[in-house]
Motif scaffolding. Structure first.
Motif, mmCIF file in Angstrom:
data_model
loop_
_atom_site.group_PDB
_atom_site.id
_atom_site.type_symbol
_atom_site.label_atom_id
_atom_site.label_comp_id
_atom_site.label_asym_id
_atom_site.label_seq_id
_atom_site.Cartn_x
_atom_site.Cartn_y
_atom_site.Cartn_z
ATOM 1 N N GLU A 150 15.790 35.614 129.581
ATOM 2 C CA GLU A 150 16.706 36.728 129.758
ATOM 3 C C GLU A 150 17.389 36.619 131.115
ATOM 4 N N ARG A 151 18.660 36.926 131.146
ATOM 5 C CA ARG A 151 19.409 36.883 132.402
ATOM 6 C C ARG A 151 18.910 37.970 133.345
ATOM 7 N N VAL A 152 18.907 37.669 134.640
ATOM 8 C CA VAL A 152 18.438 38.624 135.644
ATOM 9 C C VAL A 152 19.418 39.779 135.778
ATOM 10 N N GLU A 153 20.711 39.475 135.720
ATOM 11 C CA GLU A 153 21.714 40.511 135.910
ATOM 12 C C GLU A 153 21.781 41.433 134.687
ATOM 13 N N GLU A 154 22.432 42.576 134.888
ATOM 14 C CA GLU A 154 22.607 43.508 133.776
ATOM 15 C C GLU A 154 23.368 42.820 132.644
ATOM 16 N N TYR A 170 21.028 36.000 127.254
ATOM 17 C CA TYR A 170 20.052 34.941 127.538
ATOM 18 C C TYR A 170 20.733 33.653 127.976
ATOM 19 N N THR A 171 20.023 32.910 128.842
ATOM 20 C CA THR A 171 20.417 31.536 129.138
ATOM 21 C C THR A 171 19.595 30.624 128.241
ATOM 22 N N VAL A 172 20.206 29.563 127.762
ATOM 23 C CA VAL A 172 19.542 28.620 126.868
ATOM 24 C C VAL A 172 19.684 27.224 127.459
ATOM 25 N N CYS A 173 18.553 26.569 127.700
ATOM 26 C CA CYS A 173 18.561 25.221 128.263
ATOM 27 C C CYS A 173 17.787 24.282 127.354
#
Length: 263
Positions: A150-154, A170-173
């Motif tokens: 989950e992204r840290v920012e709002e 979400y970021t996906v790597c």
């Protein structure tokens, strides 16, 4: 006469103060007695329910296992960076490894806390916040490399089955940390896990043949709430069994995604 009335009033005040002191002492003794009674009731309930808890766990998930590759402990949580946020303290409860519909899994209730200092006016204070308050689940899975966090920012709320809404949250790597896109079954898995737990997905990591997920939720696995009346054994049994059924619903979602591997 005036001095006599003063002595009478002083005597009355002294009696009232003594009575108030007795009432306060009585409440303290009563409070201690209530705590002792509750502790005794909980101890008695644990003694009576211990076999029930074990039998229900074995019935739902088979004999307990301890596979190194499915462990959930503080050291692994730090190494894996499943929750890739700053935290110092780890509380882990009710770990269990078992098998459900041919899928080997492990689960535990986990709280990760972070404390930080902040200024309020002229004073410095310490705040404690939970970076994760929910459950961690791991299971055997097909080989692959993927990290969804989950992204840290709002971030906006939206239907997680929608690629744009998912990417906004979400970021996906993929392998070697390169940006990747979540497959439809992954997005649907996140959406369904949030639905069945009334929670919020924190992260999912697929690595070395194991899928690990972290989920913020008020659902607690294999335990009853502290405020529950432990003298009501029937209610305790019913609640405990319901928590195991809740885990079955979560595992059904994982199986439906097609990611877990059967034994």
């Amino acid at each position: 006469m005036h001095r006599e009335r003063h002595r009478l009033r002083a005597g009355a005040v002294g009696v009232a103060e003594k009575a108030a002191g007795l009432r306060t002492a009585g409440r303290r003794r009563g409070g201690r007695l209530d705590r002792r009674r509750r502790a005794a009731a909980e101890k008695s309930a644990d003694a009576q329910l211990g076999d029930f808890y074990r039998a229900e766990l074995d019935r739902a998930f088979g004999p307990e296992g301890r596979s190194p590759e499915l462990r959930i402990d503080e050291a692994w949580l730090r190494e894996s960076r499943l929750v890739d946020r700053l935290w110092e303290k780890c509380e882990l409860r009710c770990f269990r490894e078992g098998v459900y519909r041919g899928m080997r899994f492990s689960a535990a209730n986990v709280i990760l806390r972070h404390s930080y200092e902040h200024r309020s006016g002229q004073d410095m204070g310490t705040e404690i916040t939970a970076m994760l308050d929910g459950i961690v689940i791991r299971c055997k899975a097909a080989d692959g490399a993927l990290a969804i966090r989950e992204r840290v920012e709002e971030h906006p709320c939206g239907d997680l089955s929608d690629p744009a809404a998912f990417a906004a949250r979400y970021t996906v790597c993929g392998r070697d940390g390169e940006a990747a896109e979540a497959a439809p079954q992954l997005r649907e898995m996140f959406k369904e896990l949030e639905r069945v737990t009334a929670g919020e997905m924190e992260s999912a990591v697929l690595r070395d043949g194991t899928l690990s997920i972290a989920l913020n939720t008020k659902y607690a696995f294999a335990e009853v709430p502290a405020q529950m009346d432990m003298r009501d054994l029937g209610a305790v049994r019913k609640w405990y069994t319901a928590t195991l059924q809740g885990m079955c619903r979560i595992l059904d979602v994982l199986l439906k995604s097609g990611l877990p591997a059967a034994e």
